[in-house]
Structure formats: C-alpha cells, structure tokens
Design an enzyme around this catalytic site. Sequence first.
Site, PDB file in Angstrom:
ATOM      1  N   GLY A 153       6.215  -8.172 -41.666  1.00  0.00           N
ATOM      2  CA  GLY A 153       7.448  -9.011 -41.865  1.00  0.00           C
ATOM      3  C   GLY A 153       8.303  -8.208 -43.103  1.00  0.00           C
ATOM      4  O   GLY A 153       8.191  -7.071 -43.041  1.00  0.00           O
ATOM      5  N   ARG A 154       8.932  -8.981 -43.714  1.00  0.00           N
ATOM      6  CA  ARG A 154       9.935  -8.315 -44.797  1.00  0.00           C
ATOM      7  C   ARG A 154       8.987  -7.608 -45.812  1.00  0.00           C
ATOM      8  O   ARG A 154       9.256  -6.737 -46.004  1.00  0.00           O
ATOM      9  CB  ARG A 154      10.486  -9.723 -45.438  1.00  0.00           C
ATOM     10  CG  ARG A 154      11.871 -10.232 -44.391  1.00  0.00           C
ATOM     11  CD  ARG A 154      12.445 -11.371 -45.393  1.00  0.00           C
ATOM     12  NE  ARG A 154      11.378 -12.492 -45.311  1.00  0.00           N
ATOM     13  CZ  ARG A 154      11.243 -13.501 -44.706  1.00  0.00           C
ATOM     14  NH1 ARG A 154      12.286 -14.062 -43.896  1.00  0.00           N
ATOM     15  NH2 ARG A 154      10.233 -14.356 -44.648  1.00  0.00           N
ATOM     16  N   THR A 234      -1.644  -9.620 -51.430  1.00  0.00           N
ATOM     17  CA  THR A 234      -0.762 -10.529 -52.222  1.00  0.00           C
ATOM     18  C   THR A 234       0.078 -11.575 -51.475  1.00  0.00           C
ATOM     19  O   THR A 234       1.149 -11.989 -51.540  1.00  0.00           O
ATOM     20  CB  THR A 234       0.414  -9.089 -52.744  1.00  0.00           C
ATOM     21  OG1 THR A 234       1.065  -8.629 -51.436  1.00  0.00           O
ATOM     22  CG2 THR A 234      -0.075  -8.087 -53.654  1.00  0.00           C
ATOM     23  N   ARG A 236      -1.764 -14.723 -49.441  1.00  0.00           N
ATOM     24  CA  ARG A 236      -2.217 -16.173 -49.924  1.00  0.00           C
ATOM     25  C   ARG A 236      -3.682 -15.760 -49.960  1.00  0.00           C
ATOM     26  O   ARG A 236      -4.374 -15.183 -49.088  1.00  0.00           O
ATOM     27  CB  ARG A 236      -2.115 -17.361 -48.799  1.00  0.00           C
ATOM     28  CG  ARG A 236      -0.539 -17.608 -49.177  1.00  0.00           C
ATOM     29  CD  ARG A 236      -0.307 -18.432 -50.261  1.00  0.00           C
ATOM     30  NE  ARG A 236       0.942 -19.086 -50.675  1.00  0.00           N
ATOM     31  CZ  ARG A 236       2.008 -18.172 -50.994  1.00  0.00           C
ATOM     32  NH1 ARG A 236       1.866 -17.191 -51.763  1.00  0.00           N
ATOM     33  NH2 ARG A 236       3.422 -18.951 -51.101  1.00  0.00           N
ATOM     34  N   GLU A 265      -6.466 -21.322 -57.600  1.00  0.00           N
ATOM     35  CA  GLU A 265      -5.871 -20.868 -58.563  1.00  0.00           C
ATOM     36  C   GLU A 265      -5.508 -21.956 -59.629  1.00  0.00           C
ATOM     37  O   GLU A 265      -5.141 -23.058 -59.181  1.00  0.00           O
ATOM     38  CB  GLU A 265      -4.258 -20.352 -57.845  1.00  0.00           C
ATOM     39  CG  GLU A 265      -4.498 -18.872 -57.038  1.00  0.00           C
ATOM     40  CD  GLU A 265      -3.061 -18.641 -56.635  1.00  0.00           C
ATOM     41  OE1 GLU A 265      -2.183 -19.104 -56.864  1.00  0.00           O
ATOM     42  OE2 GLU A 265      -3.270 -17.562 -55.940  1.00  0.00           O
ATOM     43  N   HIS A 284      -1.120 -14.227 -59.672  1.00  0.00           N
ATOM     44  CA  HIS A 284      -0.136 -14.632 -58.674  1.00  0.00           C
ATOM     45  C   HIS A 284       1.137 -14.225 -59.329  1.00  0.00           C
ATOM     46  O   HIS A 284       2.010 -15.116 -59.449  1.00  0.00           O
ATOM     47  CB  HIS A 284      -0.140 -16.173 -58.291  1.00  0.00           C
ATOM     48  CG  HIS A 284       0.359 -16.685 -56.919  1.00  0.00           C
ATOM     49  ND1 HIS A 284      -0.122 -17.396 -55.831  1.00  0.00           N
ATOM     50  CD2 HIS A 284       1.424 -15.958 -56.496  1.00  0.00           C
ATOM     51  CE1 HIS A 284       0.827 -17.427 -54.777  1.00  0.00           C
ATOM     52  NE2 HIS A 284       1.689 -16.397 -55.004  1.00  0.00           N
TER      53      HIS A 284
HETATM   54  P1  NAP Z   1       7.512 -12.574 -43.341  1.00  0.00           P
HETATM   55  O1  NAP Z   1       8.861 -11.871 -43.133  1.00  0.00           O
HETATM   56  O2  NAP Z   1       7.610 -13.894 -42.329  1.00  0.00           O
HETATM   57  O3  NAP Z   1       6.405 -11.842 -42.638  1.00  0.00           O
HETATM   58  C1  NAP Z   1       5.385 -12.432 -42.134  1.00  0.00           C
HETATM   59  C2  NAP Z   1       4.717 -11.601 -41.134  1.00  0.00           C
HETATM   60  O4  NAP Z   1       3.456 -11.979 -40.721  1.00  0.00           O
HETATM   61  C3  NAP Z   1       5.574 -11.934 -39.775  1.00  0.00           C
HETATM   62  O5  NAP Z   1       5.949 -10.665 -39.211  1.00  0.00           O
HETATM   63  C4  NAP Z   1       4.881 -12.724 -39.076  1.00  0.00           C
HETATM   64  O6  NAP Z   1       5.154 -12.491 -37.608  1.00  0.00           O
HETATM   65  C5  NAP Z   1       3.386 -12.123 -39.227  1.00  0.00           C
HETATM   66  N1  NAP Z   1       2.450 -13.362 -38.906  1.00  0.00           N
HETATM   67  C6  NAP Z   1       2.330 -14.551 -38.886  1.00  0.00           C
HETATM   68  N2  NAP Z   1       1.363 -15.058 -38.640  1.00  0.00           N
HETATM   69  C7  NAP Z   1       0.439 -14.151 -37.936  1.00  0.00           C
HETATM   70  C8  NAP Z   1      -0.851 -14.118 -37.558  1.00  0.00           C
HETATM   71  N3  NAP Z   1      -1.502 -15.073 -37.366  1.00  0.00           N
HETATM   72  N4  NAP Z   1      -1.139 -12.813 -37.504  1.00  0.00           N
HETATM   73  C9  NAP Z   1      -0.659 -11.649 -37.553  1.00  0.00           C
HETATM   74  N5  NAP Z   1       0.724 -11.866 -38.075  1.00  0.00           N
HETATM   75  C10 NAP Z   1       1.210 -12.960 -38.368  1.00  0.00           C
HETATM   76  O7  NAP Z   1       7.308 -13.046 -44.667  1.00  0.00           O
HETATM   77  P2  NAP Z   1       7.461 -12.290 -45.895  1.00  0.00           P
HETATM   78  O8  NAP Z   1       8.604 -12.855 -46.544  1.00  0.00           O
HETATM   79  O9  NAP Z   1       6.960 -11.057 -45.715  1.00  0.00           O
HETATM   80  O10 NAP Z   1       6.124 -12.921 -46.787  1.00  0.00           O
HETATM   81  C11 NAP Z   1       4.918 -12.892 -46.426  1.00  0.00           C
HETATM   82  C12 NAP Z   1       3.781 -13.817 -47.033  1.00  0.00           C
HETATM   83  O11 NAP Z   1       3.885 -13.264 -48.408  1.00  0.00           O
HETATM   84  C13 NAP Z   1       4.480 -15.253 -47.578  1.00  0.00           C
HETATM   85  O12 NAP Z   1       4.382 -16.212 -46.372  1.00  0.00           O
HETATM   86  C14 NAP Z   1       3.839 -15.748 -48.617  1.00  0.00           C
HETATM   87  O13 NAP Z   1       2.679 -16.497 -48.268  1.00  0.00           O
HETATM   88  C15 NAP Z   1       3.441 -14.290 -49.265  1.00  0.00           C
HETATM   89  N6  NAP Z   1       4.095 -14.090 -50.572  1.00  0.00           N
HETATM   90  C16 NAP Z   1       3.351 -13.934 -51.596  1.00  0.00           C
HETATM   91  C17 NAP Z   1       4.011 -13.753 -53.044  1.00  0.00           C
HETATM   92  C18 NAP Z   1       3.226 -13.526 -54.324  1.00  0.00           C
HETATM   93  O14 NAP Z   1       3.591 -13.887 -55.362  1.00  0.00           O
HETATM   94  N7  NAP Z   1       2.037 -12.799 -54.204  1.00  0.00           N
HETATM   95  C19 NAP Z   1       5.355 -13.398 -52.628  1.00  0.00           C
HETATM   96  C20 NAP Z   1       5.937 -13.734 -51.582  1.00  0.00           C
HETATM   97  C21 NAP Z   1       5.546 -13.890 -50.520  1.00  0.00           C
HETATM   98  P3  NAP Z   1       6.268 -13.817 -36.904  1.00  0.00           P
HETATM   99  O15 NAP Z   1       7.555 -13.500 -37.518  1.00  0.00           O
HETATM  100  O16 NAP Z   1       6.036 -13.287 -35.434  1.00  0.00           O
HETATM  101  O17 NAP Z   1       5.452 -14.987 -37.169  1.00  0.00           O
END
Ligand code: NAP
Length: 330
Positions: A153-154, A234, A236, A265, A284
């Site tokens: 994703g992003r 990074t 969950r 956490e 985190h």
């Molecule tokens: P995003 O753009 O929605 O990217 C997530 C990707 O994972 C999407 O391409 C999604 O596909 C895919 N996905 C969803 N369910 C899946 C599955 N079962 N199997 C395989 N791929 C799957 O989100 P993001 O902005 O990159 O953020 C990702 C995650 O990082 C967040 O949800 C958050 O939990 C975590 N995060 C952590 C921190 C931190 O402080 N450590 C900071 C920011 C984010 P689809 O779009 O097709 O569903």
Amino acid sequence: MTRELFQDVIDRLRKYYEVEVWDKYQPPPYDVLLEKVKEVDALASLLSDRIDCNLLQQAKKLRIISQYAVGYDNIDIQCATKLGVYVTNTPGVLTEATAELTWALILAVARRIVESDHFVRWGEWDRLKTGWHPHMMLGIELKGKILGIVGLGRIGSRVAEIGVRGFSMRAIYYDTSRNEKIERELGVEYRDLDTLLSEADIVSIHVPLTTQTLHLLNEDRLKKMKKGAILINTARGAVVDTNALVKALREGWIAGAGLDVFEQEPLPMNHPLTAFKNVVLVPHIGSATYESRHAMAELVAENLVAFYEGREPPTLVNREVLRVKPPGFR
Ligand code: NAP
C-alpha cells in the site's frame, strides 16, 4: 480528545467545538472513556483507545470518531457504521515517517547498530584492546538482496521504492491485489506469501491488522523464511505470532528482527524478545516525526471541521455510513 494533540490544532477546533482534552500521558481507562463518550458529539481518538460496540452503543450523541492514526483496528467499524457514526483516519501524512523508520530498523539489524553501540558504550571494545578486526560486528549487505514487502500500500510502496532506488535491491511483494503501476515503475514482482517468505532476505510487513491478517506470520510461515533473513514489523504487532517469533529467534530459523509494534504495548520489560542481540526494539514510533505528527493532528481537525460543516470528511474510513446518516449535526 483522548490525548493532547498540538495547541494550534486544538485552537482551530475550538472555533467549532467545545474541546475537552485528556491531558495525562497514560490513556484514559476504558471505564472513564465509557463515561465521557456519553456526553460527546465527536471524539478524537488514538489507537490505544478501545472503541468497541459496547462503548459505541452507550455513546448516544456520538456522530464522528476522528482517529489520530492510519490504522483503526481499535475501533469496531461495522458497529460504528450501523449506528451512523463516522470514522476517519490519517492516511498518507505518515507514510514517509513510517517508511523511514522501517529503513532505520532494516539498517540497524543488518549492520548491528544497536549491538555495536552497546559494544562501544559498555566498554567491550576497550576491553578487547583491538581497534579493528576483520571479523568484528560483521553484518549483511543490502545491494542485490531481495526485499519482500507484505502489503504494497502507501507505506509498503515507499519502502520498496527506497529499497530499489536507494539500495539497489530487488523487490517482491504480496498483497490482496496487484499494483501494476508500481510493478512497472519499480520492477517489483508479485509472489504468493509462502513464495515471498522463502525468497526474501528482508521481509517487511505493511498490512493493516484485520481478522485476515491476525497472526498472518505464524510458526509455519516463519519456518518458510530463509535462515539468513531479517523480519521487520512496523505495521501492527498481532500480524506476527509473538510466541512463534521468539521460537524462530531462539532456534535460529531467521537471522534477526526489527520491531516497532507488539501484540502487547508497552512491551513488558523482561519480555523474551528483549534477550536477543539480533533484535532491535523501538516503542511504536513509526509516525513519530514532528512533521508527521503535526500533519496527522491537522488531518484529525480537518475531518472534524468538514463533518461539522456538513461535508464528507476527507479521509472517511466507513463510506457506507453516508447512506445511514448525512454528515453534520443538524
Ligand atoms: P494501506 O495503504 O492501506 O496499505 C495496506 C496494504 O495492505 C494495501 O495494499 C492492502 O490492500 C493490503 N492488505 C490488506 N489486507 C491484506 C491481506 N489480508 N493480505 C495482504 N495484503 C493486504 O495502508 P498504509 O498507509 O500503507 O499503512 C499500513 C499499516 O501500517 C496501517 O494499517 C497501520 O496498521 C500500520 N502503520 C503503523 C505505523 C507505526 O507507527 N508503526 C504508522 C503508520 C501505519 P487493499 O488496499 O487491497 O486492501
């Protein structure tokens, strides 16, 4: 507001809302939150606030939850939607910060940065009386190695881009859907999860926590990783089965791990993960840059203001709610 965000953002919100801020460092206990939400029209929440259906059902006036995070696994989205409660998050503005932290962890584990710092700081280097030795603190070189992205994703895409363009790595990915644009631009190749795990030298997790991704990396999957591979999380904590990861590290199925997120956490001080030299642990802090945290707070406010003005909030998570109730308090 369940924790103090930035003052300029609170001041902006005060033009629209009467704002009550929970100003303690620790999160409000569930019971306190349960009482408070009964009085509020809007809630600015954090991922550490458990917002379940019980709480939502008792929050009779609540119309919008503006979450200060991109992940929203702490909120019962289905229940909120049914009750006509809007849920918003803060995507995009924390992508850079989280991708950079991911690389900080990759480099820290691959080049044994924390272990080396301890080696110097706690006198081991001095005690050994060797300024330089051919075998001292050998690590893993990244150029030409395979970067495996779980969730393109992003954040996953940006991590892949830095790996390919910055470190001349080859990248592969697993996701629920193909991203042909990124495949074309970066030469990233799609793999099913098990193949990705068996090929990658660095496995970096970027999927959201959902019922499908809970313990996605379980014992069987960790066993599929290469002995010399590094696991980075990074996303969950609960995407990885912690007990299985401890076993993998103890029995040497993988070479190391870099972890920003944990099933529990804060991580308890004597947790087994703290015993491994080849594991780097951070609390985190994926989005913890001044730039990102401020932009997140602005987006929290923007969503609340848009809702107040009867507009669709810019980063609405549960778009189906638009069919349940229109935005706004009228
Ligand atoms: P995003 O753009 O929605 O990217 C997530 C990707 O994972 C999407 O391409 C999604 O596909 C895919 N996905 C969803 N369910 C899946 C599955 N079962 N199997 C395989 N791929 C799957 O989100 P993001 O902005 O990159 O953020 C990702 C995650 O990082 C967040 O949800 C958050 O939990 C975590 N995060 C952590 C921190 C931190 O402080 N450590 C900071 C920011 C984010 P689809 O779009 O097709 O569903």
